[in-house]
Design a protein around this motif. Structure first.
Motif, PDB file in Angstrom:
ATOM      1  N   GLU A 146       0.828  -1.212   0.000  1.00 12.92           N
ATOM      2  CA  GLU A 146       0.000   0.000   0.000  1.00 12.92           C
ATOM      3  C   GLU A 146       0.864   1.263   0.000  1.00 12.92           C
ATOM      4  OE1 GLU A 146      -3.371   0.206  -0.384  1.00 12.92           O
ATOM      5  OE2 GLU A 146      -3.311  -1.958  -0.676  1.00 12.92           O
ATOM      6  N   ILE A 147       1.996   1.217   0.689  1.00 13.21           N
ATOM      7  CA  ILE A 147       2.917   2.355   0.708  1.00 13.21           C
ATOM      8  C   ILE A 147       3.470   2.598  -0.690  1.00 13.21           C
ATOM      9  CG2 ILE A 147       5.187   3.123   1.532  1.00 13.21           C
ATOM     10  CD1 ILE A 147       4.456   1.734   4.237  1.00 13.21           C
ATOM     11  N   ARG A 148       3.865   1.528  -1.381  1.00  9.92           N
ATOM     12  CA  ARG A 148       4.374   1.682  -2.755  1.00  9.92           C
ATOM     13  C   ARG A 148       3.302   2.261  -3.672  1.00  9.92           C
ATOM     14  NH1 ARG A 148       7.221  -2.987  -1.216  1.00  9.92           N
ATOM     15  NH2 ARG A 148       5.674  -4.416  -2.069  1.00  9.92           N
ATOM     16  N   LEU A 149       2.066   1.805  -3.497  1.00 10.74           N
ATOM     17  CA  LEU A 149       0.962   2.325  -4.301  1.00 10.74           C
ATOM     18  C   LEU A 149       0.769   3.822  -4.037  1.00 10.74           C
ATOM     19  CD1 LEU A 149      -1.455   2.060  -6.194  1.00 10.74           C
ATOM     20  CD2 LEU A 149      -2.823   1.349  -4.206  1.00 10.74           C
ATOM     21  N   ALA A 150       0.736   4.198  -2.767  1.00  9.87           N
ATOM     22  CA  ALA A 150       0.557   5.623  -2.420  1.00  9.87           C
ATOM     23  C   ALA A 150       1.678   6.467  -3.019  1.00  9.87           C
ATOM     24  CB  ALA A 150       0.504   5.794  -0.905  1.00  9.87           C
ATOM     25  N   ASN A 151       2.909   6.015  -2.844  1.00  9.49           N
ATOM     26  CA  ASN A 151       4.041   6.773  -3.382  1.00  9.49           C
ATOM     27  C   ASN A 151       3.953   6.918  -4.905  1.00  9.49           C
ATOM     28  OD1 ASN A 151       5.279   7.361  -0.933  1.00  9.49           O
ATOM     29  ND2 ASN A 151       6.505   5.491  -0.958  1.00  9.49           N
TER      30      ASN A 151
END
Length: 155
Positions: A146-151
């Motif tokens: 989810e962090i990679r997606l947000a970034n």
């Protein structure tokens, strides 16, 4: 403030003493602030930012444990009055903890970050804004996707 920052992360009212302190500083400080650092604990605990970013003049308004929603609530009180020439933002990591309940999706966090950045641009059109990507901290391994997606969405 009482209690560790990770226990205060979900309630913006818990940050009120720190925000009042920053609000007071913003009123008393010379304006505009050359480089204003805002965000959660990565910013607040960066005690050497002045030396690390020299010769730039920096002001650190980090609020440890804050979520993106809390940062949005603080913007009008601490960011806008400081009238920064450049704003460095690190926020969103406390929204995506990887916990079974309460952890937000990358899509939602990205939308909130982009809304925040747009609000700053609208209020301070001359301000340069630098957003620091959310870190994939080992403690949040369950949220890395989810962090990679947000970034990626924040870009």
């Amino acid at each position: 403030m009482s209690g560790p920052w990770w226990q205060r992360a979900s309630d913006a009212r818990a940050f009120e003493p720190r925000v009042r302190e920053l609000e007071s500083d913003a009123r008393e400080r010379r304006h505009p602030v050359p480089v204003l650092l805002v965000g959660s604990s990565y910013i607040e605990l960066w005690r050497t930012s002045d030396a690390d970013l020299r010769p730039l003049e920096t002001v650190n308004y980090g609020v440890g444990g804050s979520t993106m929603g809390a940062q949005q609530q603080f913007m009008a009180r601490i960011v806008i009055p400081a009238r920064p020439e450049c704003l460095v933002v690190y926020a969103g990591s406390n929204d995506m903890t990887g916990a079974r309940f309460g952890s937000k999706r990358g899509l939602d966090v990205a939308a909130r970050v982009l809304e925040y950045l747009d609000s700053v641009r609208e209020a301070l059109p001359e301000c340069r804004i630098l957003y620091v990507s959310i870190t994939e901290a080992p403690v949040r391994v369950r949220a890395h996707r989810e962090i990679r997606l947000a970034n990626a969405l924040i870009g």
